[in-house]
Design a protein around this motif. Structure first.
Motif, mmCIF file in Angstrom:
data_model
loop_
_atom_site.group_PDB
_atom_site.id
_atom_site.type_symbol
_atom_site.label_atom_id
_atom_site.label_comp_id
_atom_site.label_asym_id
_atom_site.label_seq_id
_atom_site.Cartn_x
_atom_site.Cartn_y
_atom_site.Cartn_z
ATOM 1 N N UNK A 136 -35.774 128.346 49.259
ATOM 2 C CA UNK A 136 -36.120 126.959 49.006
ATOM 3 C C UNK A 136 -36.767 126.248 50.173
ATOM 4 N N UNK A 137 -37.225 126.983 51.197
ATOM 5 C CA UNK A 137 -37.840 126.372 52.378
ATOM 6 C C UNK A 137 -39.326 126.701 52.484
ATOM 7 N N UNK A 138 -39.925 127.117 51.394
ATOM 8 C CA UNK A 138 -41.309 127.573 51.432
ATOM 9 C C UNK A 138 -42.267 126.408 51.220
ATOM 10 N N UNK A 139 -43.346 126.392 51.969
ATOM 11 C CA UNK A 139 -44.377 125.362 51.819
ATOM 12 C C UNK A 139 -45.743 126.000 52.064
ATOM 13 N N UNK A 140 -46.777 125.385 51.505
ATOM 14 C CA UNK A 140 -48.138 125.915 51.660
ATOM 15 C C UNK A 140 -49.102 124.767 51.895
ATOM 16 N N UNK A 141 -49.969 124.955 52.846
ATOM 17 C CA UNK A 141 -50.996 123.967 53.139
ATOM 18 C C UNK A 141 -52.215 124.264 52.263
ATOM 19 N N UNK A 142 -52.600 123.316 51.435
ATOM 20 C CA UNK A 142 -53.686 123.543 50.477
ATOM 21 C C UNK A 142 -54.997 122.958 50.990
#
Length: 339
Positions: A136-142
């Protein structure tokens, strides 16, 4: 004095005969013990002696016996290997297969090699992102800016001519195809997002109705859609939670464990576990895949008005008059209270 005929033949000191030949009881000489592997030279020996030497050579050593009578490794079945496999070996095998899949997904043809693309698709980075996504700590720069043409007319689409009383809650499926709306008349409507077309209406039933398959018999207060867009959950003033199938447009089950109005619903991300909060000050968990009740969380001192959750096994709730916000750590059976 007559001599014994056996002594006359000169066979004193001999043992019993084998094949007509006397067997000597003498011990081997030093020369024979030093070189046991070399064959004895025969000068004009008989055919019987040569036959004995050949039979001795045919016996062979232990390696020949293993080669002749040993088991074939290919005969061991895969089922026996899996049965004898330990838990650690199974984890290692699954990890190797996963890494091989990641390698295969990042491989390109010889003409398509790109250094920047290879740097972005390193296996270590891929494994790290997968682990963060599960926790639950995943993020992505779009992107820094959004430059997509939007039709102003499409933004002003109105979904009308559906409910008879005011709309109380709305939810959109994660795939973006459908919109669900609930109202005070107890009806649930499924809309086509792109065209605004009304696809299906679950009318509900009259107050104090006993047929739960028809839906709610009072105000619908909350709606939630599962992350795989398969299930829709609705909670209402009638203290019921109804589960609906998105693909089949039919009622699946009704949960009635709450003792007061169901004020909030949320699905756990990535898994079909449902969290519900109610005016009875309880938070309940449900397994929608199994259509079963799981557990109840206690702690609030007054009506719970909202709830939310992410991928991890945690839920955030807020109370009203008790002026607290609680973070539930379900796996640890603990909670953090923010006042």
């Amino acid at each position: 004095m007559a001599r014994d005929r056996f002594l006359a033949q000169g066979v004193t000191g001999t043992k019993r005969q084998r094949g007509g030949k006397p067997v000597s009881s003498r011990k081997p000489t030093k020369d024979q013990t030093k070189r046991p592997g070399k064959p004895r030279k025969h000068h004009g020996g008989s055919d019987e002696e040569g036959g004995d030497d050949e039979s001795d050579n045919e016996v062979g050593d232990v390696n020949d016996l293993e080669h002749r009578y040993g088991t074939d490794e290919n005969e061991v079945s895969s089922e026996e290997d899996e049965f004898l496999e330990t838990a650690a070996e199974k984890r290692l095998r699954l990890a190797k297969s996963y890494i091989s899949k990641v390698k295969a997904s990042t491989e390109m043809d010889a003409d398509e090699y790109d250094a920047a693309q290879i740097d972005r698709d390193l296996i270590a980075e891929r494994l790290t992102s997968d682990a963060r996504e599960r926790s639950g700590k995943w993020s992505r720069r779009i992107a820094d800016q959004f430059a997509y043409p939007i039709d102003e007319m499409s933004m002003a689409r109105v979904l009308k001519n559906g409910h008879m009383l005011p709309v109380t809650c709305v939810a959109i499926t994660p795939n973006g195809k459908f919109v669900y709306s609930g109202a005070k008349d107890g009806s649930l409507i499924k809309w086509q997002r792109e065209t605004g077309q009304k696809l299906h209406v679950f009318k509900g039933q009259k107050k104090k109705g006993s047929n739960h398959k028809l839906g709610h018999c009072d105000h619908i207060l909350s709606i939630a859609v599962s992350s795989d867009s398969k299930y829709v959950a609705t909670g209402g003033r009638d203290r019921r939670i109804h589960i609906w199938s998105v693909d089949e447009d039919r009622h699946l089950i009704a949960f009635h464990q709450h003792k007061d109005s169901v004020t909030g619903l949320v699905f756990r991300r990535g898994i079909n576990h449902l969290y519900s909060c109610s005016a009875d000050r309880m938070v309940k968990m449900w397994n929608v895949d199994e259509l079963a009740y799981m557990d109840t969380l206690f702690g609030h001192q007054d009506i719970i008005v909202s709830i939310d959750a992410l991928q991890r096994e945690q839920a955030v709730t807020t109370g009203s008059r008790d002026k607290t916000l609680r973070l539930w750590k379900i796996a640890d059976e603990a909670q953090l209270v923010f006042r």
